[in-house]
Scaffold this motif. Structure first.
Motif, short mmCIF file in Angstrom:
data_model
loop_
_atom_site.label_atom_id
_atom_site.label_comp_id
_atom_site.label_asym_id
_atom_site.label_seq_id
_atom_site.Cartn_x
_atom_site.Cartn_y
_atom_site.Cartn_z
N LEU A 25 -0.30 7.63 -6.02
CA LEU A 25 -1.43 8.45 -5.55
C LEU A 25 -0.60 9.65 -5.05
O LEU A 25 -1.25 11.05 -5.25
N GLN A 69 0.76 -1.23 -0.02
CA GLN A 69 0.00 -0.03 -0.11
C GLN A 69 0.81 1.35 0.15
O GLN A 69 0.42 2.51 -0.84
N ASN A 70 1.99 1.13 0.69
CA ASN A 70 2.99 2.30 0.82
C ASN A 70 3.44 2.66 -0.70
O ASN A 70 4.03 3.74 -0.98
N CYS A 107 -5.97 -1.96 -2.03
CA CYS A 107 -6.42 -0.66 -1.27
C CYS A 107 -7.80 -0.79 -0.43
O CYS A 107 -8.27 -0.03 0.29
N THR A 156 -3.22 4.07 2.19
CA THR A 156 -3.55 4.38 0.97
C THR A 156 -5.03 5.08 1.05
O THR A 156 -5.37 6.07 0.20
N ILE A 212 2.12 2.01 -3.70
CA ILE A 212 1.09 2.46 -4.44
C ILE A 212 0.79 4.23 -3.89
O ILE A 212 0.74 4.82 -4.93
N LEU A 213 1.01 4.34 -2.58
CA LEU A 213 0.92 5.66 -2.23
C LEU A 213 1.87 6.62 -2.51
O LEU A 213 1.63 7.59 -3.30
#
Length: 518
Positions: free
Chosen positions: A211, A203-204, A280, A310, A206-207
């Motif tokens: 994002l 998730q980090n 997510c 996220t 993706i962040l």
């Protein structure tokens, strides 16, 4: 010319196959006592040959007649032949099917190493679509990923690990989250879903890689770089009227479909959007024990978990249109608008104070149209004559902390300094020293003049009682050193690992402010 029989057995075989007269004739021809066939016109030996041929034909007819005459034996032989033929064909078919099965298994195994074909019921239909919108990705300066292998490589994990983290199951014996509850400031409890280390790492990624590259609306202040509750409160200093609106069930109301649509709108293919959206989101889960085994049963559709790093960034991106529409509506009615996560704040001065009802109605309509819900119980209209707060910061004349809260905090510091931390409490954190240190930093951020003195007092308390943060205490104990997350990302999750991670994550996360859990 036929050869001479070498044994008695060969002699009998020759006579049996032809006849005695034909054998004698052939031997006479071989020894030269009779000319070869075709040398004498109307050769008398031709009659011997014809009689031999007729005799052989008669023997064959007799043999066939014997077989035909015994119908039962004939049927038995036919069945035997058919059975043997059937067995042969069955064996060939079996071998062919086994060969094809092994080939398919090898092909499927190889394909699974390179790509993801299935991620669960109801979410796998678009995994074959790998076309990205390259122009849109370039406009957001986002990296392109054509297949699951590229995504896994970018995340530094295997395809199997990526499949494990993204797979959607209705019922499972494993969970990717530690779930616990923290008390709300206004009463009740808030459920927090803290991701396990491997999922949190994904998730980090993706962040940070996707994002954070998307530009947000200027009205958004929650979980944005160079923004905070202070920047969110500043535009409302000295307002005559302050309107606070809270969004109900903010994260749970954002569905998996909306998150998948968001990634597609950024330019990603349906394959990539599906994988990112599954990583997510999570469903509401109920723990069920059966035969000494714990099962995690999904009781709702997938949505944003409150606790994933996220989730705030995704809501900020999804709320860009909401922020734009509310900013325009506020400007038309003479209001200033900001948003911190699910807290919407409007403020105004002078003659525009008469537009309170208009801004409330307009905000309700826009929020509803964007697929969100206003929590009417938490809607507040604060006028200049009373204390006005924006996300915990007083904004009547300048940024400040509530006098009542500061008075109570100073009293707590005095008691701790005098009698020690034992039995003292501040907020909902068991570690009172950590709690007062955090609050002193918060005051310093809002009002440096007051916060500097409070930080100095907290520092003297820490030195007096030799307080050490919990994370340092854990690092000093070899038995409790955290495993390397990058190493864990290549290993299968076991129930034991889950329990250890659950215990440690719960200790670190419990009783923190909910907006500090990301």
């Amino acid at each position: 010319m036929s050869e001479r029989p070498r044994t008695r057995q060969e002699l009998y075989e020759r006579i049996r196959k032809t006849s005695k007269e034909e054998f004698i004739l052939e031997e006479m021809i071989r020894f030269g006592f009779w000319p070869a066939e075709g040398q004498i016109p109307q050769d008398p030996a031709d009659e011997i040959r014809r009689r031999g041929e007729i005799s052989r034909q008669l023997n064959e007819l007799h043999t066939q007649n014997r077989h035909l005459g015994n119908e039962e034996k004939m049927l038995k032989e036919l069945r035997k032949k058919r059975m043997e033929e059937s067995k042969r064909k069955r064996q060939e078919t079996k071998e062919r099917h086994e060969r094809e099965r092994k080939e398919r298994a090898e092909a499927w195994k190889e394909k699974k190493k390179q790509d993801i074909i299935y991620l669960g019921q109801g979410v796998s239909s678009g995994l074959n679509n790998k076309e990205s919108n390259e122009e849109r990705l370039k406009s957001y300066n986002l990296p392109k990923y054509s297949n699951a292998s590229e995504i896994a490589t970018a995340m530094s994990i295997s395809i199997g690990a990526l499949r494990f983290l993204a797979f959607s199951r209705k019922t499972s014996t494993k969970t990717h989250y530690v779930r616990f509850k923290i008390p709300k400031k206004t009463g009740g409890e808030r459920t927090i879903s803290a991701p396990m280390p491997r999922l949190k790492s994904a998730q980090n990624w993706i962040l940070h890689n996707i994002l954070e590259k998307v530009k947000l609306h200027d009205a958004a202040h929650g979980f944005c770089t160079q923004h905070s509750i202070v920047s969110n409160a500043k535009p409302h200093i000295g307002a005559e009227v302050l309107v606070n609106i809270d969004l109900k069930d903010f994260f749970p109301s954002i569905s998996y479909k909306r998150i998948k649509g968001l990634f597609k709108s950024l330019g990603y293919s349906e394959l990539a959007a599906t994988i990112f959206a599954l990583i997510c989101t999570e469903p509401t889960v109920e723990e069920v024990s059966l035969d000494n085994q714990t099962y995690y049963v999904a009781t709702s559709a997938r949505h944003l978990p409150q606790g994933a790093p996220t989730s705030p960034a995704l809501t900020n991106i999804l709320c860009r249109r909401l922020d734009k529409r509310l900013t325009e509506a506020a400007k038309e009615l003479g209001f200033t608008y900001t948003r911190y996560a699910d807290d919407l704040t409007f403020s105004t001065k002078g003659e525009f104070s008469r537009n309170i009802c208009n801004i409330l109605n307009k905000a309700h309509d826009i929020v509803k149209h964007e697929g969100l819900t206003v929590n009417s119980e938490k809607t507040r209209v604060l006028r200049k004559g009373r204390q006005q707060e924006v996300t915990g910061v007083v904004v009547n004349k300048k940024l400040n902390i509530s006098k009542k809260t500061l008075k109570k905090f100073r009293a707590t510091l005095y008691q701790i300094e005098k009698d020690g931390p034992e039995g003292k409490r501040w907020g909902h954190t068991p570690d009172v020293i950590a709690a007062i240190q955090g609050f002193a930093n918060f005051v310093f951020m809002v009002n440096p003049e007051k916060g500097r003195l409070l930080k100095s007092k907290v520092k003297s308390i820490i030195q007096k009682y030799n307080w050490v943060p919990e994370w340092k205490r854990k690092l000093s104990s070899p038995s409790e050193v955290q495993p390397n997350v990058s190493t864990l990302s290549t290993l299968p999750v076991t129930s034991t690992e889950n329990k250890v991670e659950t215990q440690k994550t719960t200790e670190n996360k419990t009783n923190k402010k909910w907006w500090k859990l990301f």
